[in-house]
Design an enzyme around this catalytic site. Structure first.
Site, PDB file in Angstrom:
ATOM      1  N   GLU A 133      18.496 -16.733  -8.786  1.00 27.09           N
ATOM      2  CA  GLU A 133      17.936 -15.476  -8.931  1.00 27.09           C
ATOM      3  C   GLU A 133      17.258 -15.225 -10.652  1.00 27.09           C
ATOM      4  O   GLU A 133      16.246 -14.619 -10.711  1.00 27.09           O
ATOM      5  CB  GLU A 133      19.016 -14.319  -8.793  1.00 27.09           C
ATOM      6  CG  GLU A 133      18.766 -12.932  -9.124  1.00 27.09           C
ATOM      7  CD  GLU A 133      17.509 -12.390  -8.375  1.00 27.09           C
ATOM      8  OE1 GLU A 133      17.248 -13.001  -7.453  1.00 27.09           O
ATOM      9  OE2 GLU A 133      17.169 -11.237  -8.637  1.00 27.09           O
ATOM     10  N   CYS A 179       0.733  -1.171   0.024  1.00 30.09           N
ATOM     11  CA  CYS A 179      -0.007   0.126   0.044  1.00 30.09           C
ATOM     12  C   CYS A 179       0.676   1.325   0.045  1.00 30.09           C
ATOM     13  O   CYS A 179       1.921   1.107   0.642  1.00 30.09           O
ATOM     14  CB  CYS A 179      -0.917   0.060   1.291  1.00 30.09           C
ATOM     15  SG  CYS A 179      -1.780  -1.499   1.569  1.00 30.09           S
ATOM     16  N   HIS A 194      19.770 -35.788  -8.706  1.00 28.70           N
ATOM     17  CA  HIS A 194      19.280 -36.249  -7.597  1.00 28.70           C
ATOM     18  C   HIS A 194      17.712 -35.838  -7.564  1.00 28.70           C
ATOM     19  O   HIS A 194      17.133 -36.085  -6.598  1.00 28.70           O
ATOM     20  CB  HIS A 194      19.901 -35.736  -6.305  1.00 28.70           C
ATOM     21  CG  HIS A 194      21.303 -36.053  -6.407  1.00 28.70           C
ATOM     22  ND1 HIS A 194      21.965 -37.396  -5.913  1.00 28.70           N
ATOM     23  CD2 HIS A 194      22.411 -35.322  -6.486  1.00 28.70           C
ATOM     24  CE1 HIS A 194      23.157 -37.533  -6.198  1.00 28.70           C
ATOM     25  NE2 HIS A 194      23.486 -35.952  -6.318  1.00 28.70           N
ATOM     26  N   GLU A 197       8.900 -14.127 -11.795  1.00 32.81           N
ATOM     27  CA  GLU A 197       7.920 -12.953 -11.394  1.00 32.81           C
ATOM     28  C   GLU A 197       7.475 -12.377 -12.392  1.00 32.81           C
ATOM     29  O   GLU A 197       6.181 -11.797 -11.984  1.00 32.81           O
ATOM     30  CB  GLU A 197       8.926 -12.109 -10.701  1.00 32.81           C
ATOM     31  CG  GLU A 197       9.680 -12.504  -9.147  1.00 32.81           C
ATOM     32  CD  GLU A 197      10.530 -11.298  -8.741  1.00 32.81           C
ATOM     33  OE1 GLU A 197      11.503 -11.251  -9.363  1.00 32.81           O
ATOM     34  OE2 GLU A 197      10.076 -10.415  -7.897  1.00 32.81           O
ATOM     35  N   TRP A 211      -3.186  -2.701  -1.294  1.00 33.76           N
ATOM     36  CA  TRP A 211      -2.673  -4.126  -1.505  1.00 33.76           C
ATOM     37  C   TRP A 211      -3.539  -4.920  -0.652  1.00 33.76           C
ATOM     38  O   TRP A 211      -3.104  -4.890   0.586  1.00 33.76           O
ATOM     39  CB  TRP A 211      -1.229  -4.292  -1.462  1.00 33.76           C
ATOM     40  CG  TRP A 211      -0.754  -5.738  -2.118  1.00 33.76           C
ATOM     41  CD1 TRP A 211      -0.420  -5.652  -3.293  1.00 33.76           C
ATOM     42  CD2 TRP A 211      -0.089  -6.801  -1.337  1.00 33.76           C
ATOM     43  NE1 TRP A 211       0.227  -6.854  -3.538  1.00 33.76           N
ATOM     44  CE2 TRP A 211       0.156  -7.531  -2.537  1.00 33.76           C
ATOM     45  CE3 TRP A 211      -0.641  -7.127  -0.199  1.00 33.76           C
ATOM     46  CZ2 TRP A 211       0.700  -8.862  -2.073  1.00 33.76           C
ATOM     47  CZ3 TRP A 211      -0.059  -8.545   0.081  1.00 33.76           C
ATOM     48  CH2 TRP A 211       0.400  -9.342  -0.836  1.00 33.76           C
ATOM     49  N   LYS A 257       6.299  -4.175  -3.939  1.00 33.33           N
ATOM     50  CA  LYS A 257       7.632  -3.902  -3.945  1.00 33.33           C
ATOM     51  C   LYS A 257       8.299  -3.935  -2.599  1.00 33.33           C
ATOM     52  O   LYS A 257       9.487  -4.156  -2.558  1.00 33.33           O
ATOM     53  CB  LYS A 257       7.751  -2.629  -4.781  1.00 33.33           C
ATOM     54  CG  LYS A 257       9.143  -1.893  -4.713  1.00 33.33           C
ATOM     55  CD  LYS A 257      10.141  -2.756  -5.944  1.00 33.33           C
ATOM     56  CE  LYS A 257      11.325  -2.377  -6.102  1.00 33.33           C
ATOM     57  NZ  LYS A 257      12.192  -3.563  -6.593  1.00 33.33           N
ATOM     58  N   ASN A 265      -1.729   1.953   5.925  1.00 32.99           N
ATOM     59  CA  ASN A 265      -0.855   0.899   5.632  1.00 32.99           C
ATOM     60  C   ASN A 265      -0.462   0.027   6.790  1.00 32.99           C
ATOM     61  O   ASN A 265       0.015   0.686   7.829  1.00 32.99           O
ATOM     62  CB  ASN A 265       0.645   1.346   5.156  1.00 32.99           C
ATOM     63  CG  ASN A 265       0.487   2.219   3.640  1.00 32.99           C
ATOM     64  OD1 ASN A 265      -0.864   2.266   3.176  1.00 32.99           O
ATOM     65  ND2 ASN A 265       1.438   2.871   3.156  1.00 32.99           N
ATOM     66  N   GLY A 266      -0.462  -1.218   6.494  1.00 38.73           N
ATOM     67  CA  GLY A 266      -0.085  -2.146   7.542  1.00 38.73           C
ATOM     68  C   GLY A 266      -1.108  -2.834   8.097  1.00 38.73           C
ATOM     69  O   GLY A 266      -2.012  -3.186   7.334  1.00 38.73           O
ATOM     70  N   LYS A 310      13.628 -14.134 -11.358  1.00 41.45           N
ATOM     71  CA  LYS A 310      13.195 -13.205 -12.323  1.00 41.45           C
ATOM     72  C   LYS A 310      12.278 -13.631 -13.389  1.00 41.45           C
ATOM     73  O   LYS A 310      11.241 -12.917 -13.520  1.00 41.45           O
ATOM     74  CB  LYS A 310      14.473 -12.509 -13.051  1.00 41.45           C
ATOM     75  CG  LYS A 310      15.268 -11.616 -12.221  1.00 41.45           C
ATOM     76  CD  LYS A 310      14.917 -10.338 -11.863  1.00 41.45           C
ATOM     77  CE  LYS A 310      14.164 -10.381 -10.358  1.00 41.45           C
ATOM     78  NZ  LYS A 310      15.085 -10.255  -9.151  1.00 41.45           N
ATOM     79  N   ARG A 350       4.894   0.233  -6.069  1.00 46.48           N
ATOM     80  CA  ARG A 350       5.046  -0.723  -4.910  1.00 46.48           C
ATOM     81  C   ARG A 350       3.973  -1.671  -4.716  1.00 46.48           C
ATOM     82  O   ARG A 350       3.969  -2.737  -4.021  1.00 46.48           O
ATOM     83  CB  ARG A 350       4.472   0.332  -3.357  1.00 46.48           C
ATOM     84  CG  ARG A 350       5.478   1.309  -3.180  1.00 46.48           C
ATOM     85  CD  ARG A 350       4.985   2.357  -2.315  1.00 46.48           C
ATOM     86  NE  ARG A 350       4.748   1.784  -1.080  1.00 46.48           N
ATOM     87  CZ  ARG A 350       5.513   1.948  -0.026  1.00 46.48           C
ATOM     88  NH1 ARG A 350       6.757   2.312  -0.368  1.00 46.48           N
ATOM     89  NH2 ARG A 350       5.667   1.644   1.357  1.00 46.48           N
TER      90      ARG A 350
HETATM   91  C1  F6R Z   1      12.344 -10.113  -6.327  1.00 48.27           C
HETATM   92  C2  F6R Z   1      12.233  -9.051  -5.250  1.00 48.27           C
HETATM   93  C3  F6R Z   1      11.837  -9.583  -4.152  1.00 48.27           C
HETATM   94  C4  F6R Z   1      12.657  -8.934  -2.785  1.00 48.27           C
HETATM   95  C5  F6R Z   1      11.916  -9.342  -1.213  1.00 48.27           C
HETATM   96  C6  F6R Z   1      12.724  -8.577  -0.173  1.00 48.27           C
HETATM   97  O1  F6R Z   1      12.540  -9.373  -7.603  1.00 48.27           O
HETATM   98  O2  F6R Z   1      12.368  -7.845  -5.554  1.00 48.27           O
HETATM   99  O3  F6R Z   1      11.997 -10.741  -3.932  1.00 48.27           O
HETATM  100  O4  F6R Z   1      13.887  -9.109  -2.918  1.00 48.27           O
HETATM  101  O5  F6R Z   1      10.794  -8.952  -1.373  1.00 48.27           O
HETATM  102  O6  F6R Z   1      12.635  -7.287  -0.473  1.00 48.27           O
HETATM  103  P1  F6R Z   1      13.566  -6.282   0.239  1.00 48.27           P
HETATM  104  O7  F6R Z   1      15.023  -6.463  -0.254  1.00 48.27           O
HETATM  105  O8  F6R Z   1      13.183  -4.772  -0.132  1.00 48.27           O
HETATM  106  O9  F6R Z   1      13.634  -6.760   1.796  1.00 48.27           O
END
Ligand code: F6R
Length: 615
Positions: A488, A2, A511, A495, A75, A610, A101-102, A492, A27
């Site tokens: 990673e 949010c 395995h 996502e 959100w 985000k 928010n929260g 990507k 976000r």
């Molecule tokens: C993936 C991504 C998430 C964040 C995770 C932690 O692209 O962005 O997996 O890495 O939500 O977020 P932070 O780094 O803000 O604690």
């Protein structure tokens, strides 16, 4: 997650609020809303499911006058995303409007008590409870808004950033923060701006106040910012210079923020190293290491806590700290660590890695470590966020705001900071020879140039991407430092393209996952020249023998792997430990181009946020 925006001043609030919501779109959200006190004194609330553009369309024929307003992107946590559950929420009488928010953990108990006293609820959210509670306290005790907020917050358990408009006081917004970020911008004309982070504020003022947990702020037009706590004691938060430029918040000619941020990486890493690596490129100075040398150098163990991409950076950090500093390292998902009753020693160093600095699970892991007496070190991007404020010390990665939901430049920034930190500690502990230290520092400074070279694979990858758009599953393989790169790369792709992908240590494939391999499943192998190069070639052959289609990332000059791979992506050579900084680039580009080919909204993938401020 949010987003909050607020404005009180002499200009029309609506355009400022809408632009602010657009700046916070990154976000992640599923509905949006705005509340303004109009020129005629009415408190108008407009809400819509969907994007900010849907809210704008909804507001077209509405009264959007007024110079005071609050706005929100939601959100969903409690209740489905629809216009009723969207914020702002009116109080029962319609006098107040609130955004939040929260999560309010005890909202059900509070709600039941309010229902018993005759209050009716419109939404099923935890947030509405706050505004009903505040108004109930005002009416029942005959007190004004600030005092009622103080009384109400004493009863609330949970995390919140809130902002409230009161129709009876159109010159004032009251806001409060507990474990959820809130920034107040101070305009030169007596106006106030309010937001979840500095991005909606940056174009109006460079003076901001980051509220602390427990702060309640009164933004009254033309008056000094007043900050008190729940017991009405005056607080004195510092006014800070904003660290965000407008250019960082625009796409700058790129179709998506994600692509811009991928291409920004060489510059970002130069910024990250600037002032930390000297001009002769033979020495790293991190003030946190100077200030807390003893703690860091004599660490019995390092525990890295993080989530998602930051956790992957932590896995690379583990290899760096173990091989260079000879300190044992554990890498923990913050969400597991916080509930596992882990053994933490007072001479452990806990390294918390987070781009946003607001991740709820990472914050909880920090709290746990602090209570156990460990020294907590933060690796963060967002200046002034909660994590840098709750850690004993730390290092900012300084890569600028990351707007694309899929983390790219923050990841390489984190790995760069961890590399510098490991080299500093290793040098202090004398666990690597002086010459090796200097060579490694020099090589680190060459990484941005090598990244530029790696970015030249963009056109090749754009051409390759359509081949993979029909895949249902993909496998990413790597070993050693390149295993986290495989994880990673897979994350990507998942996502932003919604293709299922797994990252695996190449040798573990036999395995289990080898059973999945057929000609339908693309396999991406990071096969750069390092200690495990020959072994990775064997792993590639195992895939080929089962009809798998291999795309390999190889070091320039490689002549062997092309015999076994369907596609080769060539990368500049570097030290094994810095290879993740180079090898991540084509995998980021691959995920990006596959998602674009599939017509996905790369910057705003479905269901993701985000900044994950709830657990
Ligand atoms: C993936 C991504 C998430 C964040 C995770 C932690 O692209 O962005 O997996 O890495 O939500 O977020 P932070 O780094 O803000 O604690």
């Amino acid at each position: 997650m949010c987003g909050i925006v607020g404005y009180i001043g002499t200009k029309r609030a609506y355009p400022i609020l809408i632009k602010g919501l657009q700046r916070l779109e990154y976000r992640g959200y599923d509905s949006a809303g705005v509340a303004m006190i109009s020129e005629t004194g009415s408190l108008n609330v407009y809400k819509a499911k969907g994007k900010v553009s849907d809210l704008e369309a909804f507001c077209q024929e509405k009264d959007i006058t007024g110079c005071a307003g609050i706005a929100h992107t939601r959100w969903a946590t409690h209740g489905e995303p629809n216009s009723t559950n969207a914020h702002p929420h009116y109080s029962a009488s319609g006098r107040l409007a609130l955004i939040h928010n929260g999560i309010i953990e005890n909202y059900l108990t509070l709600k039941e008590k309010l229902i018993e006293r005759g209050i009716q609820f419109r939404s099923v959210t935890d947030s509405e409870v706050l505004v009903q509670l505040v108004e109930y306290i005002m009416q029942n005790n005959g007190i004004e808004l600030l005092e009622a907020v103080q009384v109400a917050l004493h009863q609330v358990i949970g995390a919140y950033a809130i902002a409230i408009l009161d129709r009876e006081h159109p010159d004032t917004i009251i806001c409060a923060r507990q474990s959820s970020p809130l920034v107040v911008g101070l305009g030169d004309d007596g106006a106030f701006y309010l937001a979840s982070d500095a991005s909606p504020i940056a174009e109006y003022t460079d003076k901001v106040v980051y509220l602390n947990d427990g702060d309640i702020a009164v933004l009254q037009l033309g008056k000094e910012l007043k900050v008190v706590n729940m017991d009405n004691e005056t607080q004195h938060p510092k006014v800070k210079q904003i660290d965000v430029t407008l250019g960082q918040l625009e796409k700058g000619g790129y179709p998506y923020f994600m692509l811009k941020e991928i291409f920004e990486q060489p510059g970002c890493l130069r910024d990250c190293m600037r002032g930390r690596i000297n001009v002769d490129a033979d020495r790293i100075t991190l003030s946190a290491v100077i200030d807390y040398r003893e703690k860091l150098v004599s660490a019995r163990r390092i525990i890295i806590v993080a989530c998602g991409t930051s956790w992957h950076a932590g896995l690379i950090g583990k290899q760096l700290f173990e091989s260079l500093c000879r300190i044992p390292v554990e890498v923990e998902y913050a969400s597991e660590f916080r509930y596992r009753d882990p053994v933490i020693y007072p001479d452990d160093v806990v390294v918390a890695i987070s781009q946003s600095g607001e991740t709820a699970d990472t914050l909880a892991a920090i709290e746990l470590a602090r209570k156990a007496g460990a020294f907590v070190f933060g690796v963060c991007n967002a200046i002034g966020a909660s994590i840098p404020r709750q850690t004993s010390t730390g290092v900012y990665i300084h890569v600028g705001p990351e707007i694309g939901v899929a983390s790219t430049k923050a990841f390489t920034g984190q790995v760069t900071v961890l590399s510098m930190l490991a080299l500093c500690i290793a040098n202090e502990r004398r666990t690597i020879p002086g010459e090796q230290y200097k060579e490694m520092v020099k090589e680190l400074t060459q990484i941005p140039d090598k990244m530029e070279q790696a970015l030249k694979t963009n056109e090749q990858i754009e051409r390759l991407a359509p081949i993979f758009t029909y895949a249902k599953n993909c496998l990413y393989l790597g070993r050693g430092y390149n295993f986290p790169v495989a994880l990673e790369g897979a994350l990507k792709l998942k996502e932003i393209s919604y293709i299922h992908a797994e990252g695996y240590p190449a040798a573990e494939m036999k395995h289990g996952p080898i059973a999945l391999i057929d000609s339908e499943m693309p396999v991406f192998v990071i096969a750069t020249r390092d200690r495990l190069y020959e072994k990775v070639i064997s792993n590639i052959q195992e895939v080929r023998a089962r009809g798998g289609r291999v795309t390999a990332l190889v070091t320039e000059g490689d002549t062997q792997i092309q015999k076994f791979a369907d596609h080769i992506i060539t990368l500049p050579d570097t030290l094994e430990c810095f290879q993740p900084l180079i090898a991540s680039i084509p995998l980021q580009l691959l995920a990006y181009h596959i998602a674009v080919c599939k017509g996905k909204d790369v910057d705003r993938p479905r269901n993701l946020a985000k900044s994950v401020t709830v657990e």
